[in-house]
Each structure stands twice: as structure tokens, then as C-alpha cells.
Design a protein around this motif. Sequence first.
Motif, PDB file in Angstrom:
ATOM      1  N   ARG A   1       7.228  -4.090   3.942  1.00  0.00           N
ATOM      2  CA  ARG A   1       8.053  -4.019   2.740  1.00  0.00           C
ATOM      3  C   ARG A   1       7.217  -3.687   1.513  1.00  0.00           C
ATOM      4  NH1 ARG A   1       7.856  -9.379   4.123  1.00  0.00           N
ATOM      5  NH2 ARG A   1       9.866  -9.182   5.153  1.00  0.00           N
ATOM      6  N   GLU A   2       7.882  -3.081   0.532  1.00  0.00           N
ATOM      7  CA  GLU A   2       7.278  -2.673  -0.731  1.00  0.00           C
ATOM      8  C   GLU A   2       6.132  -1.683  -0.536  1.00  0.00           C
ATOM      9  OE1 GLU A   2       6.135  -6.024  -3.041  1.00  0.00           O
ATOM     10  OE2 GLU A   2       8.121  -6.949  -3.025  1.00  0.00           O
ATOM     11  N   THR A   3       6.177  -1.003   0.587  1.00  0.00           N
ATOM     12  CA  THR A   3       5.161   0.009   0.869  1.00  0.00           C
ATOM     13  C   THR A   3       5.787   1.386   0.754  1.00  0.00           C
ATOM     14  OG1 THR A   3       3.934  -1.457   2.342  1.00  0.00           O
ATOM     15  CG2 THR A   3       3.581   0.901   2.620  1.00  0.00           C
ATOM     16  N   GLY A   4       5.097   2.290   0.044  1.00  0.00           N
ATOM     17  CA  GLY A   4       5.639   3.628  -0.148  1.00  0.00           C
ATOM     18  C   GLY A   4       4.775   4.674   0.511  1.00  0.00           C
ATOM     19  N   GLY A   5       5.276   5.920   0.458  1.00  0.00           N
ATOM     20  CA  GLY A   5       4.495   7.006   1.020  1.00  0.00           C
ATOM     21  C   GLY A   5       5.363   8.037   1.692  1.00  0.00           C
ATOM     22  N   SER A   6       4.759   8.797   2.605  1.00  0.00           N
ATOM     23  CA  SER A   6       5.474   9.869   3.290  1.00  0.00           C
ATOM     24  C   SER A   6       4.874  10.092   4.667  1.00  0.00           C
ATOM     25  CB  SER A   6       5.412  11.163   2.465  1.00  0.00           C
ATOM     26  OG  SER A   6       4.062  11.585   2.311  1.00  0.00           O
ATOM     27  N   LEU A   7       5.659  10.751   5.508  1.00  0.00           N
ATOM     28  CA  LEU A   7       5.260  11.034   6.881  1.00  0.00           C
ATOM     29  C   LEU A   7       5.745  12.425   7.235  1.00  0.00           C
ATOM     30  CD1 LEU A   7       4.003   9.733   9.472  1.00  0.00           C
ATOM     31  CD2 LEU A   7       6.335   9.072  10.109  1.00  0.00           C
ATOM     32  N   SER A   8       4.828  13.320   7.612  1.00  0.00           N
ATOM     33  CA  SER A   8       5.238  14.683   7.941  1.00  0.00           C
ATOM     34  C   SER A   8       4.320  15.275   9.000  1.00  0.00           C
ATOM     35  CB  SER A   8       5.209  15.571   6.683  1.00  0.00           C
ATOM     36  OG  SER A   8       3.893  15.689   6.186  1.00  0.00           O
ATOM     37  N   GLY A   9       4.926  16.112   9.872  1.00  0.00           N
ATOM     38  CA  GLY A   9       4.153  16.815  10.881  1.00  0.00           C
ATOM     39  C   GLY A   9       3.408  15.906  11.815  1.00  0.00           C
ATOM     40  N   THR A  10       3.947  14.737  12.092  1.00  0.00           N
ATOM     41  CA  THR A  10       3.252  13.728  12.889  1.00  0.00           C
ATOM     42  C   THR A  10       4.073  13.380  14.123  1.00  0.00           C
ATOM     43  OG1 THR A  10       2.118  12.823  10.965  1.00  0.00           O
ATOM     44  CG2 THR A  10       2.356  11.373  12.870  1.00  0.00           C
ATOM     45  N   GLY A  11       3.417  13.253  15.283  1.00  0.00           N
ATOM     46  CA  GLY A  11       4.102  12.970  16.540  1.00  0.00           C
ATOM     47  C   GLY A  11       3.800  11.590  17.073  1.00  0.00           C
ATOM     48  N   PHE A  12       4.817  11.001  17.774  1.00  0.00           N
ATOM     49  CA  PHE A  12       4.677   9.690  18.404  1.00  0.00           C
ATOM     50  C   PHE A  12       4.980   9.854  19.886  1.00  0.00           C
ATOM     51  CE2 PHE A  12       5.394   8.894  13.982  1.00  0.00           C
ATOM     52  CZ  PHE A  12       4.682   7.740  13.685  1.00  0.00           C
ATOM     53  N   PHE A  13       4.048   9.405  20.755  1.00  0.00           N
ATOM     54  CA  PHE A  13       4.199   9.616  22.194  1.00  0.00           C
ATOM     55  C   PHE A  13       3.810   8.353  22.947  1.00  0.00           C
ATOM     56  CE2 PHE A  13       2.879  13.480  20.041  1.00  0.00           C
ATOM     57  CZ  PHE A  13       3.844  14.405  20.432  1.00  0.00           C
ATOM     58  N   ASP A  14       4.787   7.808  23.713  1.00  0.00           N
ATOM     59  CA  ASP A  14       4.541   6.709  24.662  1.00  0.00           C
ATOM     60  C   ASP A  14       3.949   5.475  24.003  1.00  0.00           C
ATOM     61  OD1 ASP A  14       5.421   8.359  26.771  1.00  0.00           O
ATOM     62  OD2 ASP A  14       3.425   9.243  26.952  1.00  0.00           O
ATOM     63  N   ASN A  15       4.378   5.169  22.781  1.00  0.00           N
ATOM     64  CA  ASN A  15       3.970   3.926  22.140  1.00  0.00           C
ATOM     65  C   ASN A  15       4.958   2.828  22.522  1.00  0.00           C
ATOM     66  OD1 ASN A  15       1.783   5.004  20.187  1.00  0.00           O
ATOM     67  ND2 ASN A  15       3.536   6.343  19.798  1.00  0.00           N
ATOM     68  N   THR A  16       4.508   1.570  22.567  1.00  0.00           N
ATOM     69  CA  THR A  16       5.372   0.472  22.996  1.00  0.00           C
ATOM     70  C   THR A  16       5.259  -0.712  22.054  1.00  0.00           C
ATOM     71  OG1 THR A  16       3.646  -0.430  24.442  1.00  0.00           O
ATOM     72  CG2 THR A  16       5.202   1.137  25.427  1.00  0.00           C
ATOM     73  N   ALA A  17       6.414  -1.447  21.941  1.00  0.00           N
ATOM     74  CA  ALA A  17       6.460  -2.688  21.180  1.00  0.00           C
ATOM     75  C   ALA A  17       7.426  -3.610  21.900  1.00  0.00           C
ATOM     76  CB  ALA A  17       6.896  -2.438  19.747  1.00  0.00           C
ATOM     77  N   PRO A  18       6.998  -4.280  22.959  1.00  0.00           N
ATOM     78  CA  PRO A  18       7.916  -5.021  23.825  1.00  0.00           C
ATOM     79  C   PRO A  18       8.603  -6.201  23.158  1.00  0.00           C
ATOM     80  CG  PRO A  18       5.618  -5.450  24.410  1.00  0.00           C
ATOM     81  CD  PRO A  18       5.609  -4.330  23.442  1.00  0.00           C
TER      82      PRO A  18
ATOM     83  N   SER B   1       0.834  -1.208   0.000  1.00  0.00           N
ATOM     84  CA  SER B   1       0.000   0.000   0.000  1.00  0.00           C
ATOM     85  C   SER B   1       0.866   1.255   0.000  1.00  0.00           C
ATOM     86  CB  SER B   1      -0.908   0.025   1.233  1.00  0.00           C
ATOM     87  OG  SER B   1      -1.799  -1.066   1.222  1.00  0.00           O
ATOM     88  N   THR B   2       0.303   2.341  -0.473  1.00  0.00           N
ATOM     89  CA  THR B   2       0.980   3.635  -0.442  1.00  0.00           C
ATOM     90  C   THR B   2       0.225   4.543   0.523  1.00  0.00           C
ATOM     91  OG1 THR B   2       1.697   3.419  -2.728  1.00  0.00           O
ATOM     92  CG2 THR B   2       1.671   5.645  -1.790  1.00  0.00           C
ATOM     93  N   ILE B   3       0.966   5.156   1.479  1.00  0.00           N
ATOM     94  CA  ILE B   3       0.318   5.974   2.492  1.00  0.00           C
ATOM     95  C   ILE B   3       1.050   7.278   2.696  1.00  0.00           C
ATOM     96  CG2 ILE B   3       1.558   4.818   4.348  1.00  0.00           C
ATOM     97  CD1 ILE B   3      -1.632   5.431   5.519  1.00  0.00           C
ATOM     98  N   HIS B   4       0.287   8.346   2.862  1.00  0.00           N
ATOM     99  CA  HIS B   4       0.831   9.662   3.179  1.00  0.00           C
ATOM    100  C   HIS B   4       0.131  10.141   4.444  1.00  0.00           C
ATOM    101  CE1 HIS B   4       2.697   9.815  -0.807  1.00  0.00           C
ATOM    102  NE2 HIS B   4       1.543   9.342  -1.281  1.00  0.00           N
ATOM    103  N   ILE B   5       0.927  10.394   5.490  1.00  0.00           N
ATOM    104  CA  ILE B   5       0.383  10.792   6.786  1.00  0.00           C
ATOM    105  C   ILE B   5       0.898  12.184   7.130  1.00  0.00           C
ATOM    106  CG2 ILE B   5       0.181  10.214   9.235  1.00  0.00           C
ATOM    107  CD1 ILE B   5       0.788   7.320   8.507  1.00  0.00           C
ATOM    108  N   THR B   6      -0.010  13.098   7.440  1.00  0.00           N
ATOM    109  CA  THR B   6       0.376  14.460   7.805  1.00  0.00           C
ATOM    110  C   THR B   6      -0.426  14.921   9.011  1.00  0.00           C
ATOM    111  OG1 THR B   6      -1.254  15.424   6.289  1.00  0.00           O
ATOM    112  CG2 THR B   6       0.949  15.077   5.421  1.00  0.00           C
ATOM    113  N   GLY B   7       0.261  15.686   9.873  1.00  0.00           N
ATOM    114  CA  GLY B   7      -0.406  16.353  10.988  1.00  0.00           C
ATOM    115  C   GLY B   7      -1.157  15.440  11.917  1.00  0.00           C
ATOM    116  N   SER B   8      -0.663  14.229  12.154  1.00  0.00           N
ATOM    117  CA  SER B   8      -1.391  13.266  12.973  1.00  0.00           C
ATOM    118  C   SER B   8      -0.625  12.941  14.247  1.00  0.00           C
ATOM    119  CB  SER B   8      -1.661  11.989  12.167  1.00  0.00           C
ATOM    120  OG  SER B   8      -2.495  12.281  11.049  1.00  0.00           O
TER     121      SER B   8
END
Length: 900
Positions: A873-890, A847-854
Motif C-alpha cells: 500500500r501507498e506504493t506508486g510506480g509503473s510496470l511495462s514490457g515485463t513478463g511473469f512465468f510460473d511464479n507461485t504464491a500458495p 517506495s516508488t518503482i518503475h519496472i520495464t523490460g524485465s
Amino acid sequence: GGEETAAGLCSDQPHELDLLDPDRPLWTDISKPDGPSARQGHAFVASNDTFLFVFGGQDSHQTLLSDLFFFDLRAGRWNACKAPSHSSLMSPASVPPFYLAAFAAASGGDIMVFGGINAAGFNRHLYRVNAHTCTASATVLLSEASSAVPASFDAGQSARVITNLSGQLNGDLPSERTSLGLCAVDTFVYLFGGLNSDGPLNDLFRFDPTVNTWTLLNASGPPSPRYGHGMVAAPDGRSVLVFGGVDAEGQLPVHVHRLDVESLAWEIMSPASSPDSSSSGPGPPGRRWHGMDVLDGFLYVFGGAGINGSFIVPDCGRHCGWTVQDAMSDLLRFDLDARRWEFLGDGSDASGASSLAVAGGLSNATQRNARRTTPCDVENCLDASPSRHWPAPRDSMGLVAQGGCLYMFGGQGPQGQWFPGAPGLAFFGDLWRFCPSKGSWEDLNGLTNGDPPCVRLAHSMTVVNGLVMVFGGFTGLYFADLNDLYSFDSVHVRWRRLDLHAQGPGPSTRDSVGLTAAGQRIYLFGGSFFTGLAITVPQGDLWGLDAPKQMQVSAGAGPQIFFDCFDWDTLLIPASASIALSSPIHLCQSFFPCELSVIAASDSQSDNVTTRGVNGTRGSIRRSGQGTVICIAHEGCTGVLLIGVRFECAENGSLSGEGSEPLLRVDGSSVEISDGEFHGCSTDGDGGAIRAYGSAVVRLQDVVFDRCAAARRGGAVAAADASLVVSGCRFRGCKAGLNGGGVAVWDYTCYGDDGVGKSTSVTIEETDFHGCNAGAAGGGLYLASSEGGATDVTGKGLSLLECKAGLSGGGGAAFSGKGLTANVSNSSFHGCVTQGGGGGLAVQDGSTIHITGSRFAENAALGSGGGGLIVARETGGSLSGTGFFDNTAPVGGGGGGFLL
């Protein structure tokens, strides 16, 4: 038996039989415990003064019955009419079950059964049951081979809805004509003037719908022959008003004429002065093809054309005279009591702001007299504000009064839309509203819902049952006449196309038609047909159309609510009513309409069920058993419209139960739902509340889905090879056994196809998913597209809160497939959890994804990683103006995001 006004069927005394002694008078209950079960819509007849017969009906579970009982008046007991074991008397091979059947007692003890309705439709056959023997051999189908039988319901639909009356007319028939005047006073339709091959006309006819008769009226003092004039019924209920048009000399008459339909006398309502205070002339310059209607005791006129296409408008800012310009956009009103014109503006810099403010405030006689004393002085003609909106100059538009306002649609003018195939014409397709209480025009374009008409001119408009109706006209899109019909609901600001030709041929394509409403019928006469060779052919046929009805239903209503419901009718549910849905409603099959529209009221507006309040108890539909609504395009169903309806499902979000359907199943057609609720609806397949496929279009606005569930995909909504538009909705506690606890959208390829996926689109804005759960992927939202397909996704203002998904990932949402392109902005993924990867969002399989301001906060991925976001893999797109807070992947790593 029967139905009580409040409690429904008489279930407290299921065997109730009452006897009236007319001599006393006194009712006596003579019920016996061995009698028929409680029911309604059954047939009841006496035979030979000895027996009372009861057949069929519908029980409290809305099950159709086929039993036959007789009550012996001498013995005082009930008996069931039973057939030999090898052949049931009431089997489908003899007399099937019917609801609302009709009975008559014949000589010799025979009971006749005719009419009624069941799952197969309306009964058109006549049956006979021998009342003495009451055996199967005595039951005979009488009318199967007869040609002289009543028509079935489906065959009679076209006659009920639209009728070509031309072959049924009596009296003095009007000649063919176009650009005529047509209006209704009381139950009569009046026709005046128009144009045919002999030139302008001034004959006057009256049509009586009760006897289908035209009468040529000899009224005194008629206006000059003309066409392109305006003609409306006066508010006094006994007269007709005519203004404008073109006469035989090519001049534009300037007087307002009034016809008293009782005395049959015309009079000229000459004003005391014109808008030019220095003149004692007859009023504003004449015009043709203008808009005209009456409202609150005034005759309103907008725009129009002058001679040879030049347009005349008042120049009030400089010297209160009249000057020739390219187009006419003035709004005038004629005081029918004082017989004086008032100029309300034209949208130019020299007028509009102050004069409209004054006009809008004319609420008492003193203010009206003050305005008339100085009808066009400098103080009342100040420059308009640059931001004021005003319709562009035009003619050949439609203008009607509805709900205290004027509504104007379409027309032609220099600022309209030009088409290569229509030289010299520029078309409008805009809708405007003028409310005198506000004193300003409002541009409704972009604010309406539904299916609006295309650009056009010389169409016709009228109002019936609170709906604005638009018929025909000429469009530059095809350089051709039209014969389509639209309604506009001013309360819900919604256009709706009405399939005028679904039940057979309707009026041919035409423009400049006479259109009016009388009672519950719409009448259409004449007009002209454009041949495509710059030649128009006047028409002389008369058509009658049943007006769209708004049908209020009562609590506990069953299938009978559809008996007289046609495609363009609307069912209205009062706030206090709760309607039962226990069996399938298969639209466009049997007696069901091909389009379903339902509007529910709130308790705050229960006295006006065409509108709803934001708060309060809603009119509701309770679903149980196999209750479902099915709309399949290739069977003729065109769509479902639901406004303000609350659905309550007995399964309460349970995934148990085999073979359960979603509440609404749509294949290839459209569904629009606004301001509604779905509570506890579930299915053992896809889409607990709604399942759409086969290029269907689903539009949801301000809808709540609460605890809906699907054993497979889309706990609340499943869309396969369908387009989806969601705005302002809430999904709370919904769940799916596989993908998409709230919503699942995917394309599919049927066996035998060329293997190429379909193109679909998904738009979801300002929508919340809270506490939704999916067993596999996409706790709240799952979107997928195959490699050969193309799915465009727009997500704006999404909130995915505390959603959960299984090992396939995407606690909040999952996007999958090479054919999918998504744009997500201003969205929040908070507190979502997955057993796989991507606690907030999983983007997989190309899939192709563009994420902004999230924002991704406090999400967790307990398996493959990417606490907030995982991009495979084989996924395209962009990421801008987006914040990550207190996410976990143990386990998998990448607390905030993870890229494979």
C-alpha cells in the motif's frame, strides 16, 4: 632468526643461531632450545665480546614482541632478561615492543635502543638497558626531554615528499620567469629561456640535485631569446631540443635547435626541405604554446598559436602551401636522423586519412625515405573520412610521450568551453591519445576511470614511473590559477588526484610552469601567478617532489611494506605473492598512508606487475584474526583503490566470532575496487566484506563476492548513508542475518540530528546475485530509505537467481521506504523464494518503482502472496514490457503479482 626467501620465518628451526668461523670459513649452528622464538625485524647486538642480545621483532603471526634475551658465549646458553614481578622490564612504561628497532652497544655494558615501529608509530626515543643487572630500574628513557631528537615519521613526511628548495640553493640562481623550457638529461635539470619583466630570455642553466646547485652555462650558438617554446630531452641521452616560441621582436622562430650538454654547443637542425615540396624553407611555420615531445626517434609537435592569436595550419589538399585560419590542429613530426619534417594531418577534410595511414606504417627506412621524397603530394593528402576523430584546434595544452603513444590534455581554442568570467578564452578538459602504430587519434573522454582534472590551459605535464603527471594551469571555472597535481595511469586508464598539500604548504597557484622528472623526483620551477587584474607575476622558486612510487611487495610481507609508502604510492602484489592481513590497517594513523592503492598481478603477466591478465592466479591478501582496513575521512583518510586483488578470509563466510570487523570499513571517504575477488569474508555486524557510511562513495566494477556473510545487513556490502555504484559484479552464496544477503543500502539519522534523512544514490548494472540468502528481507538485494531521506536507485541488467529471504519478503530483492525511488529495467528474477511476500521482488512502505523490460520466472512467495512481485500500500510506480512465468504464491495468492 630472520625471514626466509620462500618459507617465511625460520619456523622449522625456531631457535636457530649460527656462528661463522672466519678462518675456515664455516658456519655452525649453535642453537639452544631455550632461546627466543622465531622472529624477524629484531635487534641483535654483541656486548663486551661476552653476550649477544636479541630484542623485540615480529613473530610469524605478525605480533610485535617486547622480550629481551641474551646469549652467554662462554656458557653457551640463552637467558631471558626478566624484571621484578612488580615492574616488567619491557612494559609500555619502560621499553615498548618495537619492530625493526636499532641497537648499539655502549661502554660499560649498556645496551641502547633507538628507532623501530609499533602500533603507536615510529619510535623517536632512546632507551638504555643495563646489560649486567638486566633489571627494570636499569631501564632509562634518555631522549624524552631532549630537543635534539630525530623527527618523527609523520613530521618528516612533508620533507620527504615535497620540498621548497629555494632556500637551500647554491650557485647562479635563475631569475623569475614564466613560459620557460625545463627538461632533464641524466640526473641534471636544464632550463632555457622564458619571459620576465625584462622581456624574452635565452640564458641556459643546469641544476644538480645532488648538491642543490644551479650553474649558468655559457653555450655557443644559442637560440634567440624566446618564451612559449617547447623543450625536451633528445633520445640520444646527451642533448636537448628546442622548437618554437616568441622572440623579442614578436616573431615565431622556425628552427629546431639542439644542445649538446657535454660540449655545450647549440646547433640548428635545419631540414632539407619543408612540407611544401616546392620550397627549400626551414619547415612548418613557427608557433608558440604548442605541445611537443619525442617518441621513437621523432620529435612530435601538435597545434599551437600563431602571432596575435591567429593560428596557422597547412593546406595540403589544394596546393601543399600554408594558409592562415583561426586555430592550429596539425600534427607534425621531425625525423631526428634525416632532419626532415613530416605532416601527419590536421583533422580537416583536406587531410588526415591517407597521410595518417602512411605515417602509422613507417616502420622501416625504405618507407621513411619514400615518404620524405614526396612529403606532401596529392596521393598522401586524400580527404579524411567524416568519422575520423581529431582533437580540436588549440594551444596551451600538455603533450607527453608514454608507453609508445602521445597523450594530450586540455588547452584553449575556439571550440572549447566558454565561461562568463573568462572572456576571450575557451577551455578544454579532454584527453587524447595518438599511437603511431595505429596512425590515429583516440578520444579517451568517457573511457577513463578515477578523478579527472578540470578544464584548464597553460598547465604542465611530465612522465615519471610510467605515470603522466599534470600540474596547475589556469581554469575558467574560477578564472584563477591552480596548484593541484594529478596522475594518469595509461595502463589502467585511470586519473588520480594527488593531495599535494596534505603534509604542509606546496607550490602556490600558477600557470606556464617548468615541470620535469629526474630520477625519482619531479622538479617544478617558475611560472606565473595571475592576480585577477589581468596582471601576471613571474615566479622564481624551485620545488622538488618525490615521484609516486610503484612498490612491489613480497610474500609474507608485514607492516614494513608501509614504512616508505606515501599517499600517492601504489603497492604492487605479484601473482605468486600472498600477503597476510592479521591486524588492523588504520589509514592516516601511525605510519600508514592517508590513501591506499593496491594493484595485483596475474600469473600471465607476473613480469609486469603494473598490468593484469583476465585469467590466471591473482596476487592475493589473506585476512585472519582482526585484519581489516579502516579509512575514516575526518581522520584524514581520502580513499582506497584496489585493482585485481583477491581477498581470502579465514572465517570462510561464518557468522560466528564476536567483535569481528568487515574487511574494509570506510567512513566519509571513497573506495574503488575493480577486477577483484572477496572469498569467505564475514562480520558479526553489517557488511561482510565492505561497510561504508557517512556519505562515503563506493564504486565496484567486475568484482566477485563469494560466500561473504554478515550477522546483520549486507552479506557482502553494506552502505549506510553512502552512495553505491556497482557494475559487472557477481554475488555468489552470500548471506545476511537480517536484510540484503548480497547488498544492503539504507539511510540513517543519528541521535541529535534534525531528523531529516540524507540523499543517496544507488546504481547497479549488469550484476548477478546467485544463491544469496537473507534472514529477513531482500535475499540478494535490500534498499531502504526513510521518509525524510531521498534514495534514487537505478537497476539495469540485474539477475537475481535462486535467492532466499525470510518473513519480511523479497526473495530476490526488497525495496522499502517513502524516500526511495527505483527504476529497474532489463532485469531477471528467477527461482527466488521468500517466507513472506514477493518471491522475486517486494516493494514496501511507500517506495516508488518503475519496472520495464524485465522477467519474473519460477519465483515463490510462501507467506503474504505475490509469487513474482508484491507491491504494498501507498506504493506508486509503473510496470511495462515485463513478463511473469510460473511464479507461485500458495498461501497469500497472486502467483504472478500481488497488489495490497
